[in-house]
Design an enzyme around this catalytic site. Structure first.
Site, short mmCIF file in Angstrom:
data_model
loop_
_atom_site.label_atom_id
_atom_site.label_comp_id
_atom_site.label_asym_id
_atom_site.label_seq_id
_atom_site.Cartn_x
_atom_site.Cartn_y
_atom_site.Cartn_z
N LYS A 184 -16.74 -9.62 22.35
CA LYS A 184 -15.35 -10.05 22.53
C LYS A 184 -15.17 -11.30 21.67
O LYS A 184 -15.45 -12.41 22.11
CB LYS A 184 -15.08 -10.37 24.00
CG LYS A 184 -14.84 -9.13 24.85
CD LYS A 184 -14.58 -9.46 26.30
CE LYS A 184 -13.19 -10.00 26.54
NZ LYS A 184 -12.14 -8.98 26.48
N1 PMP Z 1 -11.13 -3.16 25.19
C1 PMP Z 1 -10.76 -4.40 24.83
C2 PMP Z 1 -10.41 -4.66 23.42
C3 PMP Z 1 -10.69 -5.42 25.78
O1 PMP Z 1 -10.32 -6.66 25.45
C4 PMP Z 1 -11.00 -5.14 27.13
C5 PMP Z 1 -10.90 -6.21 28.17
N2 PMP Z 1 -12.08 -6.97 28.24
C6 PMP Z 1 -11.40 -3.84 27.45
C7 PMP Z 1 -11.45 -2.87 26.46
C8 PMP Z 1 -11.79 -3.49 28.86
O2 PMP Z 1 -12.98 -4.15 29.17
P1 PMP Z 1 -13.35 -4.59 30.65
O3 PMP Z 1 -13.20 -3.38 31.48
O4 PMP Z 1 -14.76 -5.04 30.54
O5 PMP Z 1 -12.43 -5.67 31.04
#
Ligand code: PMP
Length: 320
Positions: free
Chosen positions: A162
């Site tokens: 991220k």
């Molecule tokens: N894709 C992206 C680009 C994101 O920013 C997120 C949010 N973190 C997700 C998918 C979903 O991830 P998570 O379920 O871990 O929040």
């Protein structure tokens, strides 16, 4: 005092080992990350449970945070245990029952060349009350806009991380969607398959089974996504992983987004704006309302995060 309208109940922030009053935190304009997106972050939620606030899948979020830092060539100056304790402390110090938690690690003030030789790596953790990302109305199903911008490809950046800079694309696509009166954007990947939302993963439902894609399709493999796959298996719902085409989505019985912020949200309408040279096409997905599988999985997920399903207690970390 800083305005906290968008950060309800935020009182304290953790920065480099210490708790500070929320309004005392300031950054210099020459902060490296502000110029180049050289930051990594996490999005985590804590929920009120009958046994007090608990954080959903904290070890998995902390692990991903360290992976992201590594991708940005940064070394977190704390152990995973220390970061875990700091996250719990922030929730306690803010006296939050349920909240969103945002650890952020970035190249700070020091120099402004692209190589952050003297820029201080800085870790801050904040938490505030954030009930629903898209509002309660989103539970009735949202409209998604297939953006003409293709998601950053996994051959261009390590999409397991991220990284702050990657979210420039998310913000632009999200703003473009909202300018069209649409609830959320949806990216195709370079191959022309469905990738993900700006901050969400996508699932399609067909003949009672659910399908999502994986990192080979240029997505962040979300922790909510992984959880939904496990919950579905436990409920006897067939799961599969592979590329999702636009056709798969428009002909799906149901579709839904998953993510820490959105949790599980049905996608019931689609506007395909992927080709700038072709007029946008609007499609209703399935019956145009939340379908039975989406509703069932959302309910199971919300019960689990709120501590109402003891089978999944292992996914919840108490803050005390
Ligand atoms: N894709 C992206 C680009 C994101 O920013 C997120 C949010 N973190 C997700 C998918 C979903 O991830 P998570 O379920 O871990 O929040």
């Amino acid at each position: 005092m800083l305005d906290t309208t968008s950060f309800p109940k935020a009182k304290k922030i953790w920065s480099m080992g210490k708790i500070h009053p929320w309004s005392d935190t300031t950054l210099h304009a020459m902060t490296h990350a502000l110029h180049y997106g050289t930051s990594t972050f996490e999005g985590i939620r804590a929920y009120a449970t009958p046994a007090g606030p608990k954080i959903f899948r904290l070890p998995e979020h902390v692990d991903r945070f360290f992976v992201s830092a590594g991708v940005l060539k940064m070394t977190v100056p704390y152990t995973k245990e220390e970061v875990t304790e700091a996250i719990k402390l922030v929730v306690r110090e803010n006296e939050l029952e349920s909240c969103y938690i945002r650890p952020l690690f970035f190249y700070g003030y020091g120099n402004l060349g692209l190589i952050p030789k003297a820029s201080q790596p800085t870790l801050v953790i904040s938490a505030w009350e954030w009930s629903s990302y898209m509002g309660e109305a989103a539970l009735g199903g949202i409209k998604a806009f297939i953006s003409p911008w293709r998601r950053v490809h996994h051959s261009q950046l390590d999409m397991r991380a991220k990284l702050g800079g990657v979210y420039v694309q998310s913000t632009i696509a999200g703003l473009e969607a909202r300018a069209l009166g649409v609830d959320e954007a949806l990216f195709l990947n370079i191959e022309g398959h469905i990738a993900e939302g700006p901050g969400e993963n996508l699932f399609v439902v067909k003949n009672g089974g659910i399908k999502t894609n994986d990192r080979t399709e240029s997505i962040l493999e979300g922790i909510t996504r992984t959880s939904i796959l496990e919950i579905a298996k436990d409920l006897g719902i067939k799961t599969s992983i592979g590329p999702i085409t636009i056709d798969d989505l428009t002909k799906a019985d149901e579709a839904f987004f998953t993510g820490t912020a959105v949790e599980v949200i049905p996608v019931t309408q689609l506007i395909d704006g992927s080709d700038r040279n072709v007029p946008k096409r609007e499609t209703t997905i399935g019956a145009g309302k939340p379908g039975p599988i989406s509703v069932r999985l959302r309910k199971a997920y919300m019960d689990i995060v709120r501590g109402a399903d003891p089978k999944y207690d292992r996914w919840l970390t108490p803050i005390k």
